[in-house]
Design a protein around this motif. Sequence first.
Motif, mmCIF file in Angstrom:
data_model
loop_
_atom_site.group_PDB
_atom_site.id
_atom_site.type_symbol
_atom_site.label_atom_id
_atom_site.label_comp_id
_atom_site.label_asym_id
_atom_site.label_seq_id
_atom_site.Cartn_x
_atom_site.Cartn_y
_atom_site.Cartn_z
ATOM 1 N N PHE A 13 -39.854 109.031 8.189
ATOM 2 C CA PHE A 13 -39.843 107.589 8.408
ATOM 3 C C PHE A 13 -39.679 107.193 9.867
ATOM 4 O O PHE A 13 -39.627 106.008 10.187
ATOM 5 N N ASP A 14 -39.574 108.194 10.748
ATOM 6 C CA ASP A 14 -39.507 107.952 12.190
ATOM 7 C C ASP A 14 -38.352 107.021 12.565
ATOM 8 O O ASP A 14 -38.466 106.169 13.447
ATOM 9 N N LEU A 15 -37.215 107.182 11.900
ATOM 10 C CA LEU A 15 -36.026 106.393 12.221
ATOM 11 C C LEU A 15 -35.258 107.061 13.357
ATOM 12 O O LEU A 15 -35.406 108.253 13.614
ATOM 13 N N ASP A 16 -34.434 106.298 14.031
ATOM 14 C CA ASP A 16 -33.653 106.822 15.142
ATOM 15 C C ASP A 16 -32.597 107.804 14.640
ATOM 16 O O ASP A 16 -31.825 107.486 13.714
ATOM 17 N N ALA A 17 -32.537 108.978 15.264
ATOM 18 C CA ALA A 17 -31.602 110.013 14.819
ATOM 19 C C ALA A 17 -30.155 109.587 15.010
ATOM 20 O O ALA A 17 -29.296 109.870 14.167
ATOM 21 N N GLY A 18 -29.861 108.894 16.116
ATOM 22 C CA GLY A 18 -28.494 108.485 16.379
ATOM 23 C C GLY A 18 -27.988 107.438 15.405
ATOM 24 O O GLY A 18 -26.902 107.574 14.825
ATOM 25 N N LEU A 19 -28.745 106.382 15.215
ATOM 26 C CA LEU A 19 -28.337 105.322 14.298
ATOM 27 C C LEU A 19 -28.245 105.833 12.868
ATOM 28 O O LEU A 19 -27.323 105.462 12.126
ATOM 29 N N THR A 20 -29.183 106.687 12.494
ATOM 30 C CA THR A 20 -29.149 107.257 11.146
ATOM 31 C C THR A 20 -27.915 108.128 10.963
ATOM 32 O O THR A 20 -27.237 108.064 9.925
ATOM 33 N N SER A 21 -27.586 108.940 11.960
ATOM 34 C CA SER A 21 -26.418 109.828 11.878
ATOM 35 C C SER A 21 -25.120 109.026 11.737
ATOM 36 O O SER A 21 -24.255 109.360 10.920
ATOM 37 N N ILE A 22 -24.976 107.988 12.547
ATOM 38 C CA ILE A 22 -23.765 107.171 12.475
ATOM 39 C C ILE A 22 -23.644 106.512 11.104
ATOM 40 O O ILE A 22 -22.556 106.478 10.497
ATOM 41 N N THR A 23 -24.746 105.993 10.583
ATOM 42 C CA THR A 23 -24.714 105.345 9.276
ATOM 43 C C THR A 23 -24.291 106.322 8.187
ATOM 44 O O THR A 23 -23.432 106.011 7.342
ATOM 45 N N LEU A 24 -24.871 107.521 8.202
ATOM 46 C CA LEU A 24 -24.507 108.522 7.210
ATOM 47 C C LEU A 24 -23.059 108.962 7.364
ATOM 48 O O LEU A 24 -22.353 109.170 6.368
ATOM 49 N N ALA A 25 -22.600 109.101 8.606
ATOM 50 C CA ALA A 25 -21.212 109.495 8.849
ATOM 51 C C ALA A 25 -20.243 108.441 8.328
ATOM 52 O O ALA A 25 -19.191 108.762 7.743
ATOM 53 N N VAL A 26 -20.571 107.182 8.527
ATOM 54 C CA VAL A 26 -19.717 106.098 8.036
ATOM 55 C C VAL A 26 -19.646 106.107 6.513
ATOM 56 O O VAL A 26 -18.570 105.922 5.919
ATOM 57 N N LEU A 27 -20.777 106.332 5.857
ATOM 58 C CA LEU A 27 -20.786 106.392 4.397
ATOM 59 C C LEU A 27 -19.903 107.534 3.884
ATOM 60 O O LEU A 27 -19.133 107.357 2.933
ATOM 61 N N LEU A 28 -20.012 108.703 4.512
ATOM 62 C CA LEU A 28 -19.167 109.832 4.110
ATOM 63 C C LEU A 28 -17.699 109.542 4.367
ATOM 64 O O LEU A 28 -16.828 109.883 3.560
ATOM 65 N N SER A 29 -17.404 108.905 5.496
ATOM 66 C CA SER A 29 -16.019 108.587 5.846
ATOM 67 C C SER A 29 -15.419 107.601 4.855
ATOM 68 O O SER A 29 -14.213 107.657 4.555
ATOM 69 N N THR A 30 -16.223 106.703 4.353
ATOM 70 C CA THR A 30 -15.725 105.708 3.409
ATOM 71 C C THR A 30 -15.280 106.350 2.100
ATOM 72 O O THR A 30 -14.259 105.973 1.519
ATOM 73 N N VAL A 31 -16.012 107.358 1.652
ATOM 74 C CA VAL A 31 -15.699 107.994 0.371
ATOM 75 C C VAL A 31 -14.634 109.073 0.533
ATOM 76 O O VAL A 31 -13.715 109.193 -0.291
ATOM 77 N N TRP A 32 -14.735 109.874 1.597
ATOM 78 C CA TRP A 32 -13.789 110.970 1.823
ATOM 79 C C TRP A 32 -13.050 110.729 3.141
ATOM 80 O O TRP A 32 -13.283 111.421 4.144
ATOM 81 N N ALA A 33 -12.184 109.747 3.136
ATOM 82 C CA ALA A 33 -11.508 109.334 4.366
ATOM 83 C C ALA A 33 -10.611 110.434 4.924
ATOM 84 O O ALA A 33 -10.466 110.579 6.137
ATOM 85 N N GLU A 34 -9.997 111.234 4.037
ATOM 86 C CA GLU A 34 -9.068 112.263 4.512
ATOM 87 C C GLU A 34 -9.792 113.319 5.342
ATOM 88 O O GLU A 34 -9.305 113.740 6.394
ATOM 89 N N ASP A 35 -10.954 113.759 4.868
ATOM 90 C CA ASP A 35 -11.724 114.761 5.611
ATOM 91 C C ASP A 35 -12.218 114.223 6.936
ATOM 92 O O ASP A 35 -12.427 114.977 7.893
ATOM 93 N N SER A 36 -12.428 112.922 7.005
ATOM 94 C CA SER A 36 -13.067 112.327 8.176
ATOM 95 C C SER A 36 -12.076 111.694 9.145
ATOM 96 O O SER A 36 -12.485 111.096 10.135
ATOM 97 N N ARG A 37 -10.777 111.836 8.866
ATOM 98 C CA ARG A 37 -9.776 111.102 9.625
ATOM 99 C C ARG A 37 -9.839 111.403 11.122
ATOM 100 O O ARG A 37 -9.700 110.513 11.961
ATOM 101 N N ASN A 38 -10.049 112.647 11.480
ATOM 102 C CA ASN A 38 -10.036 113.036 12.892
ATOM 103 C C ASN A 38 -11.437 113.214 13.477
ATOM 104 O O ASN A 38 -11.579 113.694 14.607
ATOM 105 N N ALA A 39 -12.452 112.824 12.723
ATOM 106 C CA ALA A 39 -13.819 113.079 13.170
ATOM 107 C C ALA A 39 -14.161 112.312 14.438
ATOM 108 O O ALA A 39 -14.831 112.837 15.330
ATOM 109 N N VAL A 40 -13.705 111.064 14.551
ATOM 110 C CA VAL A 40 -14.038 110.262 15.730
ATOM 111 C C VAL A 40 -13.478 110.895 16.994
ATOM 112 O O VAL A 40 -14.119 110.904 18.044
ATOM 113 N N SER A 41 -12.279 111.468 16.895
ATOM 114 C CA SER A 41 -11.679 112.100 18.080
ATOM 115 C C SER A 41 -12.410 113.372 18.470
ATOM 116 O O SER A 41 -12.282 113.845 19.605
#
Length: 457
Positions: free
Chosen positions: A281-309
């Motif tokens: 679909f020729d979507l931007d890799a960065g924007l797509t990655s952030i969106t997917l990361a946010v979705l995963l963080s929403t469901v599994w917040a404990e695993d993703s707690r330190n991901a931003v750091s």
Amino acid sequence: MSAELISILVLVVVFVIATTRSINMGALAFAAAFGVGGLVADLDADKIFAGFPGDLFVVLVGVTYLFAIARANGTTDWLVHASIRLVRGRVVLIPWVMFVLTGALTAIGAVSPAAVAIVAPIALSFAARYSISPLLMGAMVVHGAQGGGFSPISIYGSIVNGIVEREGLPGSEIALFLASLVVNLVIAAIVFVLFGGLKLSRAEETGPDRQKTVDATADVTADATTDGAGAGTVPGGGGGAGTRTVAVQELDADDDASRLTPARIATLAALVALVVAVLVFDLDAGLTSITLAVLLSTVWAEDSRNAVSQIAWPTVLLICGVLTYVGVLDEMGTIDWAGEGVSDIGVPLLSAVLLCYIGALVSAFASSVGIMGALIPLAVPFLAQGEIGAIGMVAALAVSATVVDVSPFSTNGALVLAAAPGVDRERFFRQLMMYGGIVVAVVPAVVWLALVVPDWG
């Protein structure tokens, strides 16, 4: 002293200070962009910030964010184990698997940075786990991407062939593709030998007992055990090239890493979605990655707690600062000034090699596509004289401008630097910079000798 010369000297000073004082080069480059752009070139803030690589910023943040989550929930460990099983435990083949994978992605139409963004985090996680040189693995990924990058249906290939057609130059799509593929394949083979690739094939096993559980093929297990004495050697190994490495034996000891949990299944689905979004679909890799990361963080917040750091913020500062300064150079006309000066020399072969070096040097810090788009038209005047073969010259410029993407200041090199877990980033940055410098110094001359001097086309 001209403004263009001043801007180049300031860039040299930035390199010297960053190297000798261990200051983040990106911060220095931002200061240089403000000083040179505002005081020397009389640029306002908008024009200075025009060179800020917003798209690369998002790619670096998004990809490292997503793969930080993948590391936290064990998805990258699962991928590493799956890769080992895929090659029947021969870790020596993994760097070449990564080379072929990224090459295939770019050859069928993926933008080179997108392919590297997808493959590099997996490859570098594998390298970290099994003590493979991150420089070796990173170089294999980037050179693989560039090896396939000029196929007739690829992005780079389409762009260069379009420029050649627009400028009315003779061209050959196949010659361009093969030139890039062969050069990158040769470089990858040299890097593989120099940075420990051969040693991977000579790694010894600790015994056959764990091997039984890590090998899905019964015949290999049976042969290895009937050979006796606990040698744990795969028959037909050819004195080491076919032996298994100690890495495969960890599969039995680490059952958790080979188990698919709901979080890992969702993360794998997210990675597949990233590939489809970018390639189909020729979507931007960065924007797509952030969106997917946010979705995963929403469901599994404990695993993703330190991901931003764990996002590679020093790398983001480094790359964005340097590229902002390069943008100032472009706004000032420094790059065009240098290219036009070379074209006016009047000796076609000398002009050709200097253009190859300018393409390599500038592309190490800036857009490869942009540099090719600027240099090929600059070469038209002396190509029109008929003393230089257009096909060979275009191929030499294309290869010179892309093979240097291993530089940590290019998009691909920055992605490799950001994706490497568990490394001394400053040391790895210096390694990439030194390796990129060697490529800049050597490859343009080699491709000039191989493609331009024989007068191909």
